[in-house]
Design a protein around this motif. Structure first.
Motif, mmCIF file in Angstrom:
data_model
loop_
_atom_site.group_PDB
_atom_site.id
_atom_site.type_symbol
_atom_site.label_atom_id
_atom_site.label_comp_id
_atom_site.label_asym_id
_atom_site.label_seq_id
_atom_site.Cartn_x
_atom_site.Cartn_y
_atom_site.Cartn_z
ATOM 1 N N ARG A 148 39.161 57.330 146.262
ATOM 2 C CA ARG A 148 40.059 58.470 146.440
ATOM 3 C C ARG A 148 39.696 59.588 145.465
ATOM 4 O O ARG A 148 39.820 60.770 145.784
ATOM 5 N N ILE B 71 38.140 55.249 152.866
ATOM 6 C CA ILE B 71 38.317 54.590 151.579
ATOM 7 C C ILE B 71 38.434 53.114 151.940
ATOM 8 O O ILE B 71 39.300 52.737 152.739
ATOM 9 N N ALA B 72 37.550 52.292 151.411
ATOM 10 C CA ALA B 72 37.523 50.882 151.826
ATOM 11 C C ALA B 72 38.811 50.188 151.395
ATOM 12 O O ALA B 72 39.227 50.279 150.243
ATOM 13 N N ARG C 266 40.834 47.224 150.137
ATOM 14 C CA ARG C 266 40.431 46.090 149.301
ATOM 15 C C ARG C 266 40.480 44.806 150.119
ATOM 16 O O ARG C 266 41.375 44.613 150.932
ATOM 17 N N ASP D 73 37.373 49.156 144.671
ATOM 18 C CA ASP D 73 36.595 50.349 144.346
ATOM 19 C C ASP D 73 36.831 50.761 142.886
ATOM 20 O O ASP D 73 37.580 50.108 142.155
ATOM 21 N N ASP E 243 38.429 53.263 141.565
ATOM 22 C CA ASP E 243 39.805 53.647 141.213
ATOM 23 C C ASP E 243 40.614 52.403 140.874
ATOM 24 O O ASP E 243 41.365 52.383 139.895
ATOM 25 N N GLU E 244 40.460 51.384 141.694
ATOM 26 C CA GLU E 244 41.195 50.136 141.466
ATOM 27 C C GLU E 244 40.721 49.468 140.175
ATOM 28 O O GLU E 244 41.525 48.976 139.383
ATOM 29 N N ASN F 70 39.297 50.938 137.555
ATOM 30 C CA ASN F 70 39.677 51.723 136.376
ATOM 31 C C ASN F 70 41.173 51.644 136.111
ATOM 32 O O ASN F 70 41.610 51.630 134.962
#
Lengths: 205, 205
Positions: free
Chosen positions: A92, A133-134, A136, A186, A188-189, A191
């Motif tokens: 994202r 956006i994959a 999860r 990804d 974002d997840e 971090n």
């Protein structure tokens, strides 16, 4: 009897027996044969750089750029083998930078997804309805599914055992003989949870 | 009697009664008086642009750049009022771009935090032990704390009611007469959960 100690040991045992390795997927592109030809030329054959954790999947040496209405991301990885339709997976954070609003989707589900321009040093192509956006997900073999008591396409939660703990909900289980146990998230997840190399997750049904 | 309908109504009521507004904090800098003088000049007075949700906090019009060993982030917001010591709050995505490894900390807890160079169009300063990744937290008044049944400094979980649901664990409750009910997360956390404007969270004790 020290109850705290026993609890700690039980938790450790659960973590050892039920943990799932976490793999962080960076932004990447799966190119169609048509787009490979257009970008690299008719006779060009992409060079495999390394194999990925899922059997039969690999990363090419070549890279491309993503050109969105608001920003550009250069040097994006291409994964193989080639697909029927080009699929671009971004975080994202990437999507905001590019200026697009891709939906959160499972791989292959591209209807009404976002459009992006892909370039390299010699050509430019427009990849219509290609960017997601994959969502999860966890890859596992049938024997893992039995072990964890879950089934293909089931939505589960996963607690990331990091120093910034997070429970990711609505994680899709994907079961196939060819898969290797691995959860894909990804950046974002990763971090958000402060994931370091080797972090694992606990499945919560 | 339709049990599903009743359950839905109960959940809606819980969401209405116990939801916490979520605010996404972008990267920002709190400058010390000394650093304001060094960067902007001895007599310079920063211009307030707008007030923030927490009473007595505001954003200045001026901006600065963060210069790390591996990357630069330009146009970073300065928040006021001035502090005794400069504090820089970035996301983990920012930290990776800058090439630093700041700890996840509560505001003000800067011991052994990261060092960064701050610049503007006229000057450069080195802010030693100043950079943290802000630990997610909820601001609330004492009456909110009573309502939710929590106390100052308590660690709670918060389920973000977004379309990419996540439970953030180890969220610090901060209670003070001067606070307004609001949960602060950073852009990594917001993007991980796919937060849109107006998203709320449910407190989980």
């Amino acid at each position: 009897m020290n109850v705290d100690l026993i609890l700690k040991k039980v938790m450790k045992k659960i973590e050892e027996d039920y943990s799932i390795p976490i793999e962080v997927s960076a932004r990447h592109v799966h190119l169609s044969k048509d787009h490979i030809e257009k970008l690299f030329g008719k006779e060009y054959s992409l060079t495999i750089k390394k194999n990925l954790s899922q059997p039969g999947q690999y990363q090419y040496q070549e890279r491309v750029n993503l050109i969105g209405p608001k920003g550009v991301i250069t040097g994006v990885t291409i994964l193989g083998p080639a697909r029927d339709k080009t699929q671009v997976e971004v975080s994202r954070t990437d999507a905001i930078k590019l200026g697009i609003k891709p939906p959160v989707r499972e791989s292959g589900d591209l209807k009404d997804s976002e459009t992006i321009v892909i370039s390299n040093e010699r050509e430019v192509v427009k990849a219509t309805e290609s960017v997601i956006i994959a969502k999860r997900h966890i890859h596992m073999e049938p024997k893992d599914a039995e072990y964890f008591g879950v089934r293909d396409k089931q939505s589960v939660g996963v607690k990331l055992l990091s120093n910034r703990p997070v429970i990711l909900q609505d994680v899709t289980v994907r079961v196939d003989e060819s898969y290797k146990l691995n959860m894909h998230i990804d950046h974002d997840e990763a971090n958000c949870a402060g994931c370091e190399e080797g972090v694992v997750g606990l499945l919560i049904v």
